[in-house]
Scaffold this active site. Structure first.
Site, PDB file in Angstrom:
ATOM      1  N   ASP A   2      -3.299  25.972 -34.449  1.00  0.00           N
ATOM      2  CA  ASP A   2      -3.315  25.007 -33.921  1.00  0.00           C
ATOM      3  C   ASP A   2      -3.567  23.557 -34.978  1.00  0.00           C
ATOM      4  O   ASP A   2      -3.665  24.121 -36.102  1.00  0.00           O
ATOM      5  CB  ASP A   2      -5.263  24.676 -32.552  1.00  0.00           C
ATOM      6  N   GLU A  39     -11.115  17.481 -25.613  1.00  0.00           N
ATOM      7  CA  GLU A  39     -11.855  17.913 -27.099  1.00  0.00           C
ATOM      8  C   GLU A  39     -13.257  17.313 -27.700  1.00  0.00           C
ATOM      9  O   GLU A  39     -14.263  16.873 -26.750  1.00  0.00           O
ATOM     10  CB  GLU A  39     -10.816  17.825 -27.661  1.00  0.00           C
TER      11      GLU A  39
END
Ligand code: BGC
Length: 752
Positions: free
Chosen positions: A309, A519
């Site tokens: 990621d 997020e």
């Protein structure tokens, strides 16, 4: 000691009851592709190989164009692709682009990659098309995954996934960073809406359907994309509720829940996997050979490639502090099993990995393995033959047929939580006050990953789409609708004005919830709905007018204190671009709601408990009393279950049991009903869950009619992760239940 029916060795155990023979094996499937991979790799230098393992964000190749819109900088592009041999680019450069602009940019990149480099290896472009093709202007933007789970409609999930694949590939992008297979078992986590909810079975079924629909049988097709299961593994359970903070998950629990959707995704043939940014039990997943190689490849049989990621290899050094410097971080991650680094801004990973291989600290064999896995995906996508976007496909973006599927998805997601005494549907002749911060914004219906990362730039949203307020006005006429801008999410504006306006209406539609986010910026300190919104509803209640609460929220915000103040409540989750229309359709009875909660809706902002909790979490002294249970969802008609039957009362290995149940619509409105089958293992050597969802199916039940639904359960459905951390079925009794009905199934004692 009771004899155990041990299941097959862990590796061949199927978590969902599918046989391992069903698993797609990309590596072995195509000898021609294998030969091409080998031939190409034989020509590649170390630098060219490491370049393939490097993924850089679009911003790094861009400069400001007109109006601050990023355009490609040919010099930077050449430096990345020719000098550093990079193999992959991602992201959108800040905001959504037109389909034409995407095609031009991708063509420019492929021009450099295929014409200006020695070997002509095409770029693999990746994007987060996570609820539709959300970075393409004019594309179809669906409900977020959490709402898709609420529909209970797997066929609809497939259609939505197909459309997303078609539109994404149409603009020249062949790789999608979805599905999110994390489980929403920690409701504070700001990525709840990206998931299919708290249950491993729903996530497995929806995730696998998504992957099959997007990849099809042939990835070269101009309407298919490579999928990326993410974020492997255990990302969604941060103890603090905050994004990218530690999870502590015992191995048994990990396998009982979190591993299952990923196992299903591997069986469905996903070709890539993105890693959890954070850690499990103190071990950052990017550094773990156990998670990334032994479990993922060894046990689950994954044969695609693993991408990190965002900046997460560097983070092993800078944030997680398990590596003393960048060099150690890169070595650790690559040896653990990360094949491609989403670096994303510079060539630090590339430079460091080249050095590590030269110094003998990372063996060439590991590089070869990673590069072969990456190139295989590029070949399977047909990128070597057709690297350029096809202008003829531009018409595939934003079709009217796609919009209709989108509207249906939003309609079927909406979940009616309370309706006393039959406040809904409202009459179309009713005069209505509409108020609350989610009433007149498109951003809140879509939330993160829409047009921009945070999805909160209202100005970018297509003006022809309806907010909830606009859809209500269109449906019942402007004259019947009063709107008061009473509160924002965190500020009171004109509550008194709303209360005054309520005097002249028949009903109040209060739209509350959350702003757009995603997020880490979506972290919260308290799951309770914000103060001004609660106060608005409390004050409106003093008018005595019927109140319909519409929740538009990415996660279940606690509203206990106002539930009794209102007559009806529905949640729309984040219903996407057609969400405003869909809410109005449900409010005024053009659609009978059929969504079911894919999570347990908490009553309090602490002590979260999922539906599949342990017996000790549901006793008289320790009651389980969520605001609404998992699977809850009302209808405008009444549905009754009858005649639950199993075709056998005992089950042995290799056998299946067929379960049938009748569902009757005793009212006069047509319904769609998600029939859910639960299983309870009554006694087990590891405390059993009180119940677990094993099957679901959505059926149309016309008014006054009966439908019979048939499910089949197999041996594996009876398994749990035993004391030795391997799946096991134990003899004893199991309760199969649908609605209030149940039948018993026995697994007989087994003599060794
Ligand atoms: C997110 C991923 C996403 C990636 C690329 C990360 O911040 O965690 O889900 O795929 O960015 O945009």
């Amino acid at each position: 000691m009771r004899a155990l029916w041990l299941l097959c060795v862990a590796g061949s155990m199927s978590v969902l009851g599918c046989s391992s023979a069903e698993k797609a094996s990309p590596k072995k499937a195509d000898a021609l592709i294998e030969a091409k991979v080998r031939q190409l790799m034989a020509k590649m230098t170390l630098e060219e190989k490491v370049g393939q393992m490097t993924q850089i964000t679009l911003e790094s190749f861009a400069k400001s164009g007109q109006d601050g819109y990023l355009v490609l900088d040919p010099e930077k592009l050449r430096d990345g692709i020719v000098n550093h041999h990079i193999g992959s680019i991602l992201n959108c450069g800040g905001q959504a682009r037109t389909p034409e602009n995407w095609q031009e940019m991708i063509a420019q990149m492929q021009d450099v990659a295929t014409k200006q480099t020695r070997l002509g290896i095409p770029i693999l472009y990746g994007i987060d098309s996570i609820h539709g093709t959300n970075y393409v202007l004019g594309a179809t933007i669906f409900p977020q995954n959490i709402a898709m789970a609420a529909t209970g409609n797997v066929g609809l999930m497939e259609k939505a996934a197909e459309i997303t694949a078609m539109e994404t590939r149409a603009v020249g992008i062949p790789w999608n960073f979805n599905p999110v297979l994390d489980l929403a078992r920690q409701p504070m986590w700001p990525r709840v809406f990206e998931t299919f909810g708290e249950d491993a079975y729903i996530a497995s079924v929806m995730g696998a359907a998504y992957i099959r629909a997007q990849q099809g049988d042939d990835l070269t097709r101009s309407d298919k994309v490579a999928t990326c299961m993410k974020h492997y593994l255990g990302y969604s359970m941060p103890r603090s509720g905050r994004d990218r903070t530690p999870a502590y998950i015992p191995d048994r629990e990990l396998r009982e829940h979190y591993v299952k959707p990923f196992a299903a995704a591997v069986r469905a043939g996903t070709v890539t996997c993105m890693v959890n940014s954070s850690e499990i039990n103190g071990v950052p997943v990017h550094s773990s050979e156990f998670y990334l190689t032994d479990l993922l490849r060894g046990e689950l049989g994954f044969e695609g490639f693993v991408v990190s990621d965002w900046a997460d290899i560097e983070n092993l050094h800078t944030r997680e502090k398990v590596a003393k410097d960048r060099r150690e971080a890169v070595r650790m991650a690559v040896l653990a099993g990360v094949d491609m680094s989403m670096v994303p801004y510079d060539y630090s990973f590339y430079d460091t990995l080249v050095e590590l291989v030269r110094d003998g600290e990372v063996p060439m064999s590991r590089i070869d393995q990673a590069v072969a896995d990456i190139l295989r995906v590029k070949f399977r996508l047909g990128l070597f033959d057709k690297p350029y976007p096809n202008k003829n496909l531009l018409g595939n973006v934003g079709l009217e047929t796609s919009r209709k599927v989108n509207l249906q998805a939003a309609q079927e997601a909406i979940t009616l939580l309370k309706n006393e005494p039959k406040t809904l549907p409202l009459a179309k002749s009713a005069r209505v006050l509409v108020t609350g911060p989610t009433a007149n914004l498109l951003s809140v219906l879509n939330s993160g990953w829409t047009l921009t990362w945070q999805g909160d730039n209202e100005a970018l949203y297509p003006q022809e789409k309806y907010t909830i307020l606009e859809a209500i006005r269109a449906k019942i006429g402007e004259d019947n609708v009063t709107y008061v801008n009473s509160v924002t999410f965190d500020e009171e504006k004109d509550i008194a004005g709303a209360v005054a306006a309520a005097q002249n209406v028949d009903a109040i539609v209060a739209c509350i919830g959350e702003p757009a986010y995603c997020e880490t910026p979506g972290n919260i300190d308290d799951l309770t709905m914000s103060e001004p919104q609660l106060k608005l509803v409390e004050e409106l209640a003093t008018t005595g007018k019927p109140i319909v609460l519409v929740l538009v929220e990415g996660r279940p915000r606690v509203i206990r204190t106002i539930v009794d103040d209102v007559q009806a409540i529905l949640t729309a989750y984040c219903p996407g671009m057609e969400g405003g229309q869909a809410v109005a359709d449900v409010l005024f009875g053009d659609v009978n709601p059929s969504g079911r909660l894919p999570y347990t809706y908490p009553r309090f902002a602490a002590g979260f408990t999922t539906y599949d909790h342990k017996p000790s979490e549901e006793t008289r002294e320790n009651p389980f009393h969520p605001q609404w249970p998992f699977g809850h969802g009302l209808s405008y008609t009444s549905l009754v279950y009858r005649a639950l039957q199993a075709d056998r009362s005992e089950l042995r290995p290799g056998q299946t049991v067929a379960v049938t149940v009748e569902v009757i619509n005793t009212g006069d409105i047509a319904a769609k009903e998600t029939v859910q089958l639960y299983l309870s293992d009554l006694v087990a050597s590891v405390t059993p869950a009180v119940r677990q969802l094993k099957r679901f199916e959505k059926v149309d039940v016309p008014a006054g009619q009966t439908r019979t639904v048939r499910f089949e359960l197999g041996w594996d459905d009876l398994a749990f992760i035993g004391r030795d951390n391997v799946p096991v079925v134990e003899p004893g009794q199991f309760k199969i239940s649908v609605g209030e009905l149940s039948v018993l199934l026995t697994v007989p004692e087994f003599a060794k």
